[in-house]
Design a protein around this motif. Structure first.
Motif, short mmCIF file in Angstrom:
data_model
loop_
_atom_site.label_atom_id
_atom_site.label_comp_id
_atom_site.label_asym_id
_atom_site.label_seq_id
_atom_site.Cartn_x
_atom_site.Cartn_y
_atom_site.Cartn_z
N SER A 1 31.80 -11.78 87.17
CA SER A 1 33.29 -11.98 87.62
C SER A 1 33.23 -13.19 88.17
O SER A 1 33.00 -14.62 88.38
CB SER A 1 33.64 -11.13 88.15
N ASP A 2 31.78 -13.12 88.94
CA ASP A 2 31.35 -14.30 89.83
C ASP A 2 30.80 -15.74 89.16
O ASP A 2 30.84 -16.83 90.21
CB ASP A 2 29.89 -13.97 90.29
N GLU A 3 30.48 -15.27 87.80
CA GLU A 3 30.07 -16.45 87.14
C GLU A 3 31.06 -17.77 87.06
O GLU A 3 31.16 -18.41 86.93
CB GLU A 3 28.90 -15.63 85.95
N LYS A 4 32.19 -16.22 86.41
CA LYS A 4 33.36 -17.31 86.06
C LYS A 4 34.44 -18.12 86.93
O LYS A 4 34.66 -19.23 86.97
CB LYS A 4 34.59 -16.48 85.69
N ALA A 5 33.64 -17.47 88.84
CA ALA A 5 34.26 -18.17 89.56
C ALA A 5 33.21 -19.08 90.09
O ALA A 5 34.29 -19.53 90.49
CB ALA A 5 34.01 -16.62 90.85
N TYR A 6 32.39 -19.20 90.06
CA TYR A 6 31.22 -19.68 90.14
C TYR A 6 31.84 -21.53 89.72
O TYR A 6 32.12 -22.75 89.48
CB TYR A 6 29.68 -20.15 89.73
N GLU A 7 32.27 -21.21 87.67
CA GLU A 7 32.69 -22.23 86.83
C GLU A 7 33.86 -22.62 87.06
O GLU A 7 34.44 -24.17 87.30
CB GLU A 7 32.56 -21.62 85.55
N ALA A 8 34.45 -22.14 87.35
CA ALA A 8 36.00 -22.50 88.38
C ALA A 8 35.65 -23.49 89.97
O ALA A 8 37.02 -23.92 89.46
CB ALA A 8 37.03 -21.57 88.22
N ASP A 9 34.89 -22.70 89.88
CA ASP A 9 34.59 -24.07 91.60
C ASP A 9 34.15 -25.52 91.19
O ASP A 9 35.16 -26.51 91.13
CB ASP A 9 33.67 -23.28 92.09
N GLN A 10 33.23 -25.15 89.47
CA GLN A 10 32.76 -26.91 89.47
C GLN A 10 34.11 -27.68 88.69
O GLN A 10 34.13 -28.75 88.69
CB GLN A 10 31.91 -26.26 88.02
N ILE A 11 34.95 -26.69 87.89
CA ILE A 11 35.77 -27.15 87.43
C ILE A 11 36.83 -28.16 88.44
O ILE A 11 36.88 -29.62 88.64
CB ILE A 11 36.72 -26.74 86.24
N LEU A 12 37.03 -27.12 89.79
CA LEU A 12 37.73 -27.65 90.70
C LEU A 12 36.76 -28.72 91.38
O LEU A 12 38.28 -29.74 91.61
CB LEU A 12 38.35 -26.58 91.47
N GLN A 13 36.20 -28.87 91.88
CA GLN A 13 35.29 -30.62 91.99
C GLN A 13 35.25 -31.31 91.63
O GLN A 13 35.67 -32.38 91.51
CB GLN A 13 34.02 -29.56 91.83
N GLN A 14 35.13 -30.99 89.55
CA GLN A 14 35.67 -32.33 88.89
C GLN A 14 37.22 -32.75 88.98
O GLN A 14 37.09 -33.87 89.22
CB GLN A 14 35.78 -31.65 87.68
N ILE A 15 38.22 -31.71 89.15
CA ILE A 15 39.36 -32.43 89.54
C ILE A 15 39.54 -32.95 90.61
O ILE A 15 40.50 -34.09 90.22
CB ILE A 15 40.83 -31.25 89.39
N GLU A 16 38.62 -32.52 91.53
CA GLU A 16 39.00 -33.13 92.68
C GLU A 16 38.94 -34.96 92.85
O GLU A 16 38.86 -36.38 93.74
CB GLU A 16 38.36 -32.69 94.11
N SER A 17 37.21 -34.61 92.17
CA SER A 17 36.75 -35.73 92.23
C SER A 17 38.30 -37.14 91.18
O SER A 17 38.06 -38.44 91.96
CB SER A 17 35.74 -36.63 91.69
N LEU A 18 37.90 -36.76 90.48
CA LEU A 18 39.35 -37.31 89.76
C LEU A 18 40.60 -37.93 90.08
O LEU A 18 41.09 -38.86 90.57
CB LEU A 18 39.54 -36.55 88.21
N ASN A 19 40.59 -36.72 91.62
CA ASN A 19 42.04 -37.32 93.00
C ASN A 19 41.89 -39.11 93.51
O ASN A 19 42.88 -39.74 93.00
CB ASN A 19 42.54 -36.03 93.04
N LYS A 20 40.26 -38.37 94.03
CA LYS A 20 40.09 -39.30 94.45
C LYS A 20 39.75 -40.91 93.83
O LYS A 20 39.93 -42.25 94.89
CB LYS A 20 39.13 -38.86 95.63
N GLN A 21 39.98 -40.98 92.42
CA GLN A 21 39.33 -42.09 91.80
C GLN A 21 40.83 -42.69 92.17
O GLN A 21 41.04 -43.63 91.73
CB GLN A 21 39.10 -42.09 90.64
N GLN A 22 41.98 -42.00 91.63
CA GLN A 22 42.80 -42.56 91.42
C GLN A 22 43.69 -42.89 92.43
O GLN A 22 43.53 -43.55 93.83
CB GLN A 22 44.01 -41.52 91.20
#
Length: 57
Positions: free
Chosen positions: A36-57
Motif C-alpha cells: 500500500s505504501d509503495e503504491k501511495a509513493y508511486e501515486a505521489d510521484q505521478i502527482l509531482q509530474q502532473i504539477e510540473s506539467l501544470n507549471k509549464q503551461q
C-alpha cells in the motif's frame, strides 16, 4: 459523442494512472501495508509530474 476518437493528453493519462494507484493503495491498506505504501509513493510521484506539467503551461 465521438470523443473516443480523440486521444488522451499526457496530463489526462497521468491523472488516470494517479487515480488507479490511489485506489490500489487504498485496497491494499487492509491487506498489505508495505505494498500500500509503495503504491501511495508511486501515486505521489505521478502527482509531482502532473504539477510540473501544470507549471509549464
Amino acid at each position: 459523442m465521438f470523443n473516443f476518437f480523440k486521444s488522451k493528453s499526457l496530463k489526462e493519462k497521468l491523472e488516470d494512472r494517479y487515480k488507479k494507484l490511489l485506489e490500489e493503495s487504498y485496497k491494499l491498506s487492509t491487506v498489505n501495508r508495505k505494498l500500500s505504501d509503495e503504491k501511495a509513493y508511486e501515486a505521489d510521484q505521478i502527482l509531482q509530474q502532473i504539477e510540473s506539467l501544470n507549471k509549464q503551461q
